[in-house]
Design a protein around this motif. Structure first.
Motif, PDB file in Angstrom:
ATOM      1  N   THR A 140       0.801  -1.230   0.000  1.00 13.52           N
ATOM      2  CA  THR A 140       0.000   0.000   0.000  1.00 13.52           C
ATOM      3  C   THR A 140       0.834   1.281   0.000  1.00 13.52           C
ATOM      4  OG1 THR A 140      -0.216  -0.058   2.411  1.00 13.52           O
ATOM      5  CG2 THR A 140      -1.973  -1.083   1.121  1.00 13.52           C
ATOM      6  N   ASP A 141       2.044   1.230   0.537  1.00 11.17           N
ATOM      7  CA  ASP A 141       2.890   2.418   0.623  1.00 11.17           C
ATOM      8  C   ASP A 141       4.092   2.255  -0.304  1.00 11.17           C
ATOM      9  OD1 ASP A 141       1.177   3.191   2.668  1.00 11.17           O
ATOM     10  OD2 ASP A 141       2.545   2.541   4.258  1.00 11.17           O
ATOM     11  N   ASP A 142       4.638   3.368  -0.743  1.00  4.98           N
ATOM     12  CA  ASP A 142       5.851   3.325  -1.557  1.00  4.98           C
ATOM     13  C   ASP A 142       7.070   3.279  -0.650  1.00  4.98           C
ATOM     14  OD1 ASP A 142       4.512   3.366  -3.990  1.00  4.98           O
ATOM     15  OD2 ASP A 142       4.452   5.558  -4.041  1.00  4.98           O
ATOM     16  N   ASP A 143       7.843   2.213  -0.778  1.00  2.27           N
ATOM     17  CA  ASP A 143       9.087   1.988  -0.054  1.00  2.27           C
ATOM     18  C   ASP A 143       8.994   2.346   1.433  1.00  2.27           C
ATOM     19  OD1 ASP A 143      11.684   1.106   0.237  1.00  2.27           O
ATOM     20  OD2 ASP A 143      12.581   2.976  -0.455  1.00  2.27           O
ATOM     21  N   PRO A 144       8.111   1.686   2.166  1.00  2.00           N
ATOM     22  CA  PRO A 144       7.976   1.992   3.599  1.00  2.00           C
ATOM     23  C   PRO A 144       9.208   1.575   4.390  1.00  2.00           C
ATOM     24  CG  PRO A 144       6.796  -0.010   3.094  1.00  2.00           C
ATOM     25  CD  PRO A 144       7.272   0.549   1.767  1.00  2.00           C
ATOM     26  N   GLU A 145       9.431   2.271   5.507  1.00  2.00           N
ATOM     27  CA  GLU A 145      10.440   1.832   6.465  1.00  2.00           C
ATOM     28  C   GLU A 145       9.686   1.178   7.616  1.00  2.00           C
ATOM     29  OE1 GLU A 145      13.697   3.540   9.571  1.00  2.00           O
ATOM     30  OE2 GLU A 145      13.702   4.411   7.563  1.00  2.00           O
ATOM     31  N   PHE A 146      10.062  -0.058   7.903  1.00  5.13           N
ATOM     32  CA  PHE A 146       9.369  -0.816   8.939  1.00  5.13           C
ATOM     33  C   PHE A 146       9.840  -0.390  10.321  1.00  5.13           C
ATOM     34  CE2 PHE A 146      10.124  -4.085   5.466  1.00  5.13           C
ATOM     35  CZ  PHE A 146       8.936  -3.806   4.823  1.00  5.13           C
ATOM     36  N   ARG A 181      13.883  -2.369   6.329  1.00  2.00           N
ATOM     37  CA  ARG A 181      13.869  -2.622   7.769  1.00  2.00           C
ATOM     38  C   ARG A 181      14.601  -1.484   8.474  1.00  2.00           C
ATOM     39  NH1 ARG A 181      15.702  -8.561   9.326  1.00  2.00           N
ATOM     40  NH2 ARG A 181      17.731  -7.641   9.038  1.00  2.00           N
ATOM     41  N   SER A 182      14.336  -1.302   9.754  1.00  2.00           N
ATOM     42  CA  SER A 182      14.914  -0.192  10.513  1.00  2.00           C
ATOM     43  C   SER A 182      16.443  -0.228  10.554  1.00  2.00           C
ATOM     44  CB  SER A 182      14.348  -0.163  11.935  1.00  2.00           C
ATOM     45  OG  SER A 182      14.648  -1.373  12.605  1.00  2.00           O
ATOM     46  N   ASN A 183      17.052  -1.393  10.332  1.00  2.29           N
ATOM     47  CA  ASN A 183      18.513  -1.483  10.304  1.00  2.29           C
ATOM     48  C   ASN A 183      19.082  -1.213   8.918  1.00  2.29           C
ATOM     49  OD1 ASN A 183      18.023  -3.810   8.837  1.00  2.29           O
ATOM     50  ND2 ASN A 183      19.171  -5.165  10.192  1.00  2.29           N
ATOM     51  N   GLY A 184      18.217  -0.875   7.949  1.00  3.74           N
ATOM     52  CA  GLY A 184      18.665  -0.559   6.603  1.00  3.74           C
ATOM     53  C   GLY A 184      18.560  -1.698   5.609  1.00  3.74           C
ATOM     54  N   SER A 185      18.235  -2.902   6.047  1.00  7.31           N
ATOM     55  CA  SER A 185      18.092  -4.030   5.127  1.00  7.31           C
ATOM     56  C   SER A 185      16.897  -3.802   4.217  1.00  7.31           C
ATOM     57  CB  SER A 185      17.884  -5.339   5.901  1.00  7.31           C
ATOM     58  OG  SER A 185      19.000  -5.636   6.686  1.00  7.31           O
ATOM     59  N   SER A 186      17.131  -3.952   2.919  1.00  3.47           N
ATOM     60  CA  SER A 186      16.075  -3.740   1.928  1.00  3.47           C
ATOM     61  C   SER A 186      15.461  -5.070   1.526  1.00  3.47           C
ATOM     62  CB  SER A 186      16.641  -3.064   0.683  1.00  3.47           C
ATOM     63  OG  SER A 186      17.098  -1.773   1.004  1.00  3.47           O
ATOM     64  N   PHE A 187      14.161  -5.034   1.318  1.00  5.47           N
ATOM     65  CA  PHE A 187      13.416  -6.215   0.893  1.00  5.47           C
ATOM     66  C   PHE A 187      12.517  -5.838  -0.263  1.00  5.47           C
ATOM     67  CE2 PHE A 187      14.410  -7.097   5.280  1.00  5.47           C
ATOM     68  CZ  PHE A 187      14.655  -8.446   5.321  1.00  5.47           C
ATOM     69  N   THR A 188      12.184  -6.837  -1.072  1.00  8.74           N
ATOM     70  CA  THR A 188      11.068  -6.739  -1.991  1.00  8.74           C
ATOM     71  C   THR A 188       9.949  -7.567  -1.372  1.00  8.74           C
ATOM     72  OG1 THR A 188      11.690  -8.710  -3.235  1.00  8.74           O
ATOM     73  CG2 THR A 188      12.604  -6.577  -4.005  1.00  8.74           C
ATOM     74  N   VAL A 189       8.768  -7.487  -1.936  1.00 10.47           N
ATOM     75  CA  VAL A 189       7.678  -8.341  -1.453  1.00 10.47           C
ATOM     76  C   VAL A 189       8.129  -9.796  -1.490  1.00 10.47           C
ATOM     77  CG1 VAL A 189       5.379  -9.212  -2.042  1.00 10.47           C
ATOM     78  CG2 VAL A 189       5.798  -6.738  -1.973  1.00 10.47           C
ATOM     79  N   GLU A 190       8.752 -10.181  -2.584  1.00  9.71           N
ATOM     80  CA  GLU A 190       9.191 -11.575  -2.715  1.00  9.71           C
ATOM     81  C   GLU A 190      10.224 -11.949  -1.663  1.00  9.71           C
ATOM     82  OE1 GLU A 190      10.620 -14.767  -6.104  1.00  9.71           O
ATOM     83  OE2 GLU A 190      10.720 -12.619  -6.583  1.00  9.71           O
ATOM     84  N   ALA A 246       3.328  -6.735  -8.232  1.00  9.11           N
ATOM     85  CA  ALA A 246       3.734  -6.173  -6.939  1.00  9.11           C
ATOM     86  C   ALA A 246       4.924  -6.892  -6.299  1.00  9.11           C
ATOM     87  CB  ALA A 246       2.556  -6.197  -5.969  1.00  9.11           C
ATOM     88  N   TRP A 247       5.410  -7.958  -6.880  1.00  7.32           N
ATOM     89  CA  TRP A 247       6.466  -8.753  -6.258  1.00  7.32           C
ATOM     90  C   TRP A 247       7.757  -7.978  -6.027  1.00  7.32           C
ATOM     91  CZ3 TRP A 247       5.668 -13.162  -3.817  1.00  7.32           C
ATOM     92  CH2 TRP A 247       4.523 -13.883  -4.118  1.00  7.32           C
TER      93      TRP A 247
END
Length: 172
Positions: free
Chosen positions: A87-93, A144-153, A137-138
């Motif tokens: 739902t959001d563009d590149d959210p930070e968790f 993540r708060s430590n800077g680790s980037s994820f995709t949906v997949e 959307a994959w």
């Protein structure tokens, strides 16, 4: 005795096979993520009805009950993060301190029957959400708060590893 916090960065499991549990991210296909999440949750649920569910095998290892409560919470957190990514563009968790949650939630004192039901619901919601990811959307991103980037997949593969790894933990 409290468990020592796990401070390892487990994101490497997105690139290589886990030597502890055998999880291979290259074999985690999109269409199998939901079914594998369900299978892992079912195996964890079954372990909650086994022997010594509240007993730690040693002072530095969670009991099957504690692992199941953790897996339940992983499913809930990952579902929330997945929703943010869709739902959001590149959210930070927000930071999630799993060790603090385990202590504050007193995992060891929870009722196995309640954890089993809550695990089933949380895993079903995550698995259903994984099944429903739109084809376009994959590759949506989140951080993540430590800077680790994820995709949906990769988020779903990371979550799957966590579940399958802990199933191995409670079956040892």
């Amino acid at each position: 005795m409290p468990i020592e916090p796990d401070t390892k960065d487990w994101t490497w499991v997105l690139r290589e096979r886990c030597p502890e549990c055998g999880f291979d991210p290259a074999l985690a296909e999109r269409g199998e993520l939901g079914p594998r999440i369900r299978d892992a949750a079912a195996a964890m649920h079954a372990r909650l009805h086994g022997d010594a569910v509240t007993e730690r095998p040693d002072d530095s290892t969670w009991s099957p009950l504690e692992y199941a409560a953790h897996v339940r919470d992983v499913c809930t957190v990952m579902r929330s993060r997945l929703d943010q990514m869709l739902t959001d563009d590149d959210p930070e968790f927000a930071n999630w301190d799993q060790d603090r949650v385990a202590i504050d939630g007193d995992y060891a004192s929870q009722e196995p029957e309640h954890v089993a039901v809550e695990l089933d619901l949380a895993a079903a919601e995550l698995a259903n959400a994984a099944d429903a990811v739109p084809s376009d959307a994959w590759d949506r991103a989140g951080t993540r708060s430590n800077g680790s980037s994820f995709t949906v997949e990769t988020l779903l593969v990371y979550a799957l590893h966590d579940l399958e790894h802990h199933v191995q933990d409670v079956q040892r």
